[in-house]
Motif scaffolding. Sequence first.
Motif, PDB file in Angstrom:
ATOM      1  N   GLU A   1       3.908   1.431  -5.903  1.00  0.00           N
ATOM      2  CA  GLU A   1       5.239   0.625  -6.398  1.00  0.00           C
ATOM      3  C   GLU A   1       5.901  -0.189  -5.989  1.00  0.00           C
ATOM      4  N   ALA A   2       5.936   0.470  -4.280  1.00  0.00           N
ATOM      5  CA  ALA A   2       7.550  -0.286  -3.230  1.00  0.00           C
ATOM      6  C   ALA A   2       6.171  -0.984  -2.833  1.00  0.00           C
ATOM      7  N   ASP A   3       6.512  -1.864  -2.020  1.00  0.00           N
ATOM      8  CA  ASP A   3       6.199  -2.581  -1.141  1.00  0.00           C
ATOM      9  C   ASP A   3       5.801  -2.190  -0.309  1.00  0.00           C
ATOM     10  N   ALA A   4       6.084  -1.442   0.443  1.00  0.00           N
ATOM     11  CA  ALA A   4       5.474  -0.465   2.036  1.00  0.00           C
ATOM     12  C   ALA A   4       3.406   0.547   1.008  1.00  0.00           C
ATOM     13  N   ALA A   5       3.904   0.825  -0.010  1.00  0.00           N
ATOM     14  CA  ALA A   5       3.190   1.616  -0.835  1.00  0.00           C
ATOM     15  C   ALA A   5       1.801   0.233  -1.234  1.00  0.00           C
ATOM     16  N   LYS A   6       2.506  -0.742  -2.213  1.00  0.00           N
ATOM     17  CA  LYS A   6       1.332  -1.746  -2.553  1.00  0.00           C
ATOM     18  C   LYS A   6       0.336  -2.443  -0.535  1.00  0.00           C
ATOM     19  N   GLY A   7       1.601  -2.352  -0.071  1.00  0.00           N
ATOM     20  CA  GLY A   7       0.769  -2.466   2.142  1.00  0.00           C
ATOM     21  C   GLY A   7       0.053  -1.802   2.735  1.00  0.00           C
ATOM     22  N   TYR A   8       0.273  -0.122   1.867  1.00  0.00           N
ATOM     23  CA  TYR A   8      -1.100   0.806   2.834  1.00  0.00           C
ATOM     24  C   TYR A   8      -2.069   0.546   1.754  1.00  0.00           C
ATOM     25  N   ALA A   9      -2.093   0.350   0.255  1.00  0.00           N
ATOM     26  CA  ALA A   9      -3.284   0.043  -0.573  1.00  0.00           C
ATOM     27  C   ALA A   9      -4.245  -0.843   0.002  1.00  0.00           C
ATOM     28  N   ALA A  10      -3.733  -1.905   0.148  1.00  0.00           N
ATOM     29  CA  ALA A  10      -3.884  -2.937   0.946  1.00  0.00           C
ATOM     30  C   ALA A  10      -4.874  -3.014   2.405  1.00  0.00           C
ATOM     31  N   ARG A  11      -4.409  -1.992   2.718  1.00  0.00           N
ATOM     32  CA  ARG A  11      -4.904  -2.111   3.664  1.00  0.00           C
ATOM     33  C   ARG A  11      -6.264  -1.008   3.874  1.00  0.00           C
ATOM     34  N   VAL A  12      -6.080  -0.104   2.403  1.00  0.00           N
ATOM     35  CA  VAL A  12      -7.421   0.699   2.764  1.00  0.00           C
ATOM     36  C   VAL A  12      -8.462  -0.003   2.430  1.00  0.00           C
ATOM     37  N   LEU A  13      -7.955  -0.953   1.539  1.00  0.00           N
ATOM     38  CA  LEU A  13      -8.914  -1.763   0.790  1.00  0.00           C
ATOM     39  C   LEU A  13      -9.977  -3.116   1.563  1.00  0.00           C
ATOM     40  N   ALA A  14      -8.702  -3.370   2.365  1.00  0.00           N
ATOM     41  CA  ALA A  14      -8.883  -4.658   4.023  1.00  0.00           C
ATOM     42  C   ALA A  14      -9.888  -4.210   4.666  1.00  0.00           C
ATOM     43  N   ALA A  15      -9.824  -2.617   4.856  1.00  0.00           N
ATOM     44  CA  ALA A  15     -11.169  -1.809   5.220  1.00  0.00           C
ATOM     45  C   ALA A  15     -12.148  -2.220   4.654  1.00  0.00           C
ATOM     46  N   GLY A  16     -12.752  -1.532   3.655  1.00  0.00           N
ATOM     47  CA  GLY A  16     -13.639  -1.494   2.738  1.00  0.00           C
ATOM     48  C   GLY A  16     -13.822  -0.561   2.712  1.00  0.00           C
ATOM     49  N   PRO A  17     -15.583  -0.725   2.149  1.00  0.00           N
ATOM     50  CA  PRO A  17     -16.173   0.298   2.366  1.00  0.00           C
ATOM     51  C   PRO A  17     -17.200   0.687   3.165  1.00  0.00           C
ATOM     52  N   ARG A  18     -17.468   1.842   3.658  1.00  0.00           N
ATOM     53  CA  ARG A  18     -18.106   2.116   4.682  1.00  0.00           C
ATOM     54  C   ARG A  18     -19.773   0.814   4.791  1.00  0.00           C
ATOM     55  N   ASP A  19     -20.106   1.425   3.670  1.00  0.00           N
ATOM     56  CA  ASP A  19     -21.431   0.701   3.584  1.00  0.00           C
ATOM     57  C   ASP A  19     -21.426  -0.454   3.030  1.00  0.00           C
ATOM     58  N   GLN A  20     -20.378  -1.233   3.011  1.00  0.00           N
ATOM     59  CA  GLN A  20     -20.925  -3.030   2.209  1.00  0.00           C
ATOM     60  C   GLN A  20     -20.201  -3.856   2.848  1.00  0.00           C
ATOM     61  N   THR A  21     -20.586  -4.837   2.986  1.00  0.00           N
ATOM     62  CA  THR A  21     -19.837  -5.631   3.555  1.00  0.00           C
ATOM     63  C   THR A  21     -18.482  -6.761   2.752  1.00  0.00           C
ATOM     64  N   ARG A  22     -17.504  -7.067   3.476  1.00  0.00           N
ATOM     65  CA  ARG A  22     -16.444  -6.951   2.664  1.00  0.00           C
ATOM     66  C   ARG A  22     -16.580  -8.619   1.744  1.00  0.00           C
TER      67      ARG A  22
END
Length: 412
Positions: free
Chosen positions: A161-182
Amino acid sequence: MIKPLHACAPLILSGAFVFSASALAQTPDFRADAEHLLELIDEKYAYFARFDGRNPARGAQGVDPDAVTDASSLLRFAECAINALQDHHAILGISSRSSYGLTPSYNDLWVEHRDGAYVITDVRDGSPAQAAGVEPGWRLSSVAGQSMDEAVAGLCGGSYEADAAKGYAARVLAAGPRDQTREFVFTDASGQEQALSLPNLYQVETPERPLISVSDHDGIRVLRFNNSLGEQGLIAAIDEALSGARPDGLVIDLRDTPSGGDTLYARALMGRLIDETQPYQRHAFPQIERDTGVARQWMEEVLPRGESLAGVPVVVISGRWTGSMGEGLTIGLDAVADAVTLGAPMAGLLGAIYDYDLPETGWTVKLPTEALYHVNGTPREAYESDIVLESADLRGPNGEDLALERALSLLR
């Protein structure tokens, strides 16, 4: 087995699941390990103050022990429990090929949620994202074909919900699944959309580099640590880098230390820069005070060793890919060598992590268990450099290293 770690070490990628020897004779009780993981977080995690004292994994989406029946569902459960902590320093010691990569070790985009947008605030030097032209200030619009809001909402149920939490989730997504092109869509500074396919950092070969790159600038010596704060041989490399004529100044460049390391190597460097024993960081076990009402806190010291370079002026450069032990070394050099620190905010990895094994499967969970502080009491993750640099201050229009130029000018 429990052991303290000061490293944010990369996970071993495995397509199979490995169980402890005790579990080989019979099928592990996967649900029991799910319950045990929640109890470990209850008992050992040091940073519940961020959640008003509660364990956010309990009751979170995707964190239901009753749904755990096998290895795959336990891994899903564990990944969602860890994500609920919104802490890049809480790590699972096992993964599948589709597990998301670690931030900051295997991420080249630092994303923050600001004013309703997902903003790129830093790009890792030498990374695929930098090579593709991604710049700080761009906005991340979509990942893997989903809008950022949709993708964040789909990450383990999306309790961000908070900006810090959304930033955390966005960084997880930006790293991406390890076996996939982003697959990303960005909005650049001119408002144009840029669709880019970037390799996952697990797929990128790292060129061989020395543990420390050393250069001389008219008597000022620059030591750049190449993600090596946990590497064997580093003590000898430190002594070699500091050998020879006494320098007029030292620049300690820690901008490429995302995987952390070991306090042994930090003390090895700091010990060469002092001539008397000094404290360099504070440790605390918040859960002991939480459980008993009696605080436990202590100061870690560094002792002089070898030929002393005490009195040589020191500037430390740090940034978003300064993580864990890199952050500890930054605050330590500030304390013991009276160094001037400059740079962008660091990774902000919380505390020191300890290893805990789940009893049925033998899987390892790494949890921030000790809280760490500057000697002046500032939490390590809240430390700000003496000279804070914004992203525009880090690189010139032709790739000039403005942070290094600033450090050298301070020492001249």
